[in-house]
Design an enzyme around this catalytic site. Structure first.
Site, PDB file in Angstrom:
ATOM      1  NE  ARG A 118      -4.063  -2.079   1.796  1.00 13.39           N
ATOM      2  CZ  ARG A 118      -4.021  -3.145   2.586  1.00 13.39           C
ATOM      3  NH1 ARG A 118      -3.157  -3.194   3.582  1.00 13.39           N
ATOM      4  NH2 ARG A 118      -4.845  -4.143   2.396  1.00 13.39           N
ATOM      5  CD  GLU A 182       5.246  15.482 -22.927  1.00  9.79           C
ATOM      6  OE1 GLU A 182       4.505  16.478 -22.836  1.00  9.79           O
ATOM      7  OE2 GLU A 182       4.811  14.300 -22.859  1.00  9.79           O
ATOM      8  CE  LYS A 224       4.274  17.046 -14.517  1.00 13.56           C
ATOM      9  NZ  LYS A 224       4.326  15.798 -15.233  1.00 13.56           N
ATOM     10  CG  HIS A 245      -0.488  14.362 -23.621  1.00 12.69           C
ATOM     11  ND1 HIS A 245       0.073  15.582 -23.950  1.00 12.69           N
ATOM     12  CD2 HIS A 245       0.468  13.699 -22.907  1.00 12.69           C
ATOM     13  CE1 HIS A 245       1.307  15.642 -23.451  1.00 12.69           C
ATOM     14  NE2 HIS A 245       1.572  14.514 -22.821  1.00 12.69           N
TER      15      HIS A 245
END
Ligand code: NAD
Ligand code: GLY
Length: 359
Positions: A118, A182, A224, A245
């Site tokens: 997890r 990008e 970003k 995209h």
């Protein structure tokens, strides 16, 4: 070395950018909390850089998994190899995964770390331009499904990103260009000044001028990091990072993963999005021309493959995370440097664009 921060409160993390970082042992030590470390990489990158990374990890109990190279291996099936190795080595919750490679390895290593017991810590060491400017930052992790790109995944942030610009020396020209797709994206969606800088400096970037590359990587990561800090899980502005995209993913899925590089598909998709933006009256002819010319100068394809008909495009575009109730929603451009949030598009107009914008 320059250090940027991705500001996510108690999960904030640094992006280290500079030359010669791979053998700076202290960068690793700072972000590894316990003894067990697993390096995930692929055959090609292992031959180039795994040795250097392992040298820095002598104080740890290290395991490694070397995956096959290529987008076609970014699958649930191959992901299992990472879990197998973690379990075979009895790695626990305090173990750290290091993803050493391009976007495929970063996305897979990160997703494995998100799922294993997890969630265990992970570090991104991006080795392609695309991974240094985009995929290693922001915590999108996952794998492809035969019916859709990146359809299985999780948001899961790394402990840090170590972007050693020296490793780009071994990257081939086609991959460098794919990364530039990008980079150009950031100029288009939110940084018109950067777009102008890219027009002035594209030749230097292609000639691998170190200063130009370092500037482009840093400016991309600043963009970003700001977007991710504002909208980590893409309920708003983060969707703008997906410019081009939806078209691009249709190319990648439609032709089979690996036929077009991700950056190449994004370049084509962005030109299609620009053409559609012009048809909506938002961009003018000269804006679209500037965009196409810059992608061409970056040695990227700008027209869609003839093998994909408009109908096939629409079929694959209808499997996209931005869609709502099955309706296609796209990121378009209001201007160079200004993207829309996801907008619904009239299917007839989309079809016209797909049918008309061709080589
Ligand atoms: P990639 O990981 O396939 O790497 C491209 C090629 O370069 C591979 O053959 C790789 O082995 C090789 N390579 C890597 N580093 C090298 C080096 N230093 N020298 C020589 N060869 C090297 O592709 P990519 O373009 O890095 O990443 C594309 C992937 O990233 C796609 O799967 C895409 O979906 C994903 N992506 C994710 C995000 C995100 O936010 N998580 C963003 C953009 C793209
Ligand atoms: N590359 C898209 C994103 O990180 O959101």
């Amino acid at each position: 070395m320059n250090t940027l921060q991705v500001e996510l409160g108690d999960r904030r993390y640094p992006i280290y950018i500079g030359c010669g970082l791979l053998d700076q042992t202290e960068l690793y030590i700072k972000h590894i909390k316990a003894k067990q470390v697993m390096v995930v990489t692929n055959e090609k990158v292992a031959a180039l850089y795994l040795g250097t990374v392992l040298e820095q990890l002598k104080a740890y109990e290290v395991a490694q998994v070397i995956l096959p190279d290529g987008e076609q291996h970014k699958s649930l099936d191959v992901l299992t190899q990472i879990f197998d190795t973690l379990l075979a080595n009895k790695f626990g919750r305090s173990a750290t995964v290091i993803a050493l490679g391009g976007g495929v390895i970063g996305d897979m290593g990160g997703f494995a770390a998100a799922c294993y017991q997890r969630g265990i810590p992970f570090i991104q060491i991006p080795t392609t331009l695309l991974a240094q400017v985009d995929s290693s930052v922001g915590g999108k992790t996952g794998v492809n499904h035969p019916l859709g790109k990146n359809m299985i995944g999780a948001f899961y942030q790394p402990q840090c990103v170590i972007a050693d610009t020296d490793v780009l020396d071994s990257l081939d020209d086609r991959q460098l260009s794919a990364g530039l797709a990008e980079v150009i994206k950031y100029g288009l969606i939110r940084d018109a000044e950067f777009f102008g800088w890219l027009e002035d400096n594209m030749d230097a970037l292609l000639a691998r001028d170190k200063q130009a590359l370092a500037f482009a990587i840093e400016r991309s990561c600043i963009n970003k990091a700001e977007v991710v800090a504002e909208d980590e899980t893409e309920s708003g502005v983060r969707a703008t990072l997906n410019l081009g995209h939806t078209f691009g993913h249709a190319i990648e899925t439609g032709l089979g993963y690996g036929e077009y590089l991700h950056g190449e598909a994004v370049a084509i998709g962005t030109c299609q999005a620009a053409d559609l933006s012009r048809r909506k009256g938002w961009l003018n002819d000269s804006d679209v021309e500037r965009i196409i010319v810059l992608f061409k100068r970056a040695k990227l394809p700008v027209y869609p493959p003839n093998a994909l008909s408009p109908e096939q495009f629409i079929k694959f575009m209808s499997v996209d995370k931005k869609n709502v109730d099955g309706d296609i929603r796209l990121i378009l451009l209001k201007a160079i440097g200004l993207a829309t949030l996801p907008v619904g598009v009239d299917e007839k107009l989309l079809h016209t664009t797909l049918a008309s914008y061709r080589s």
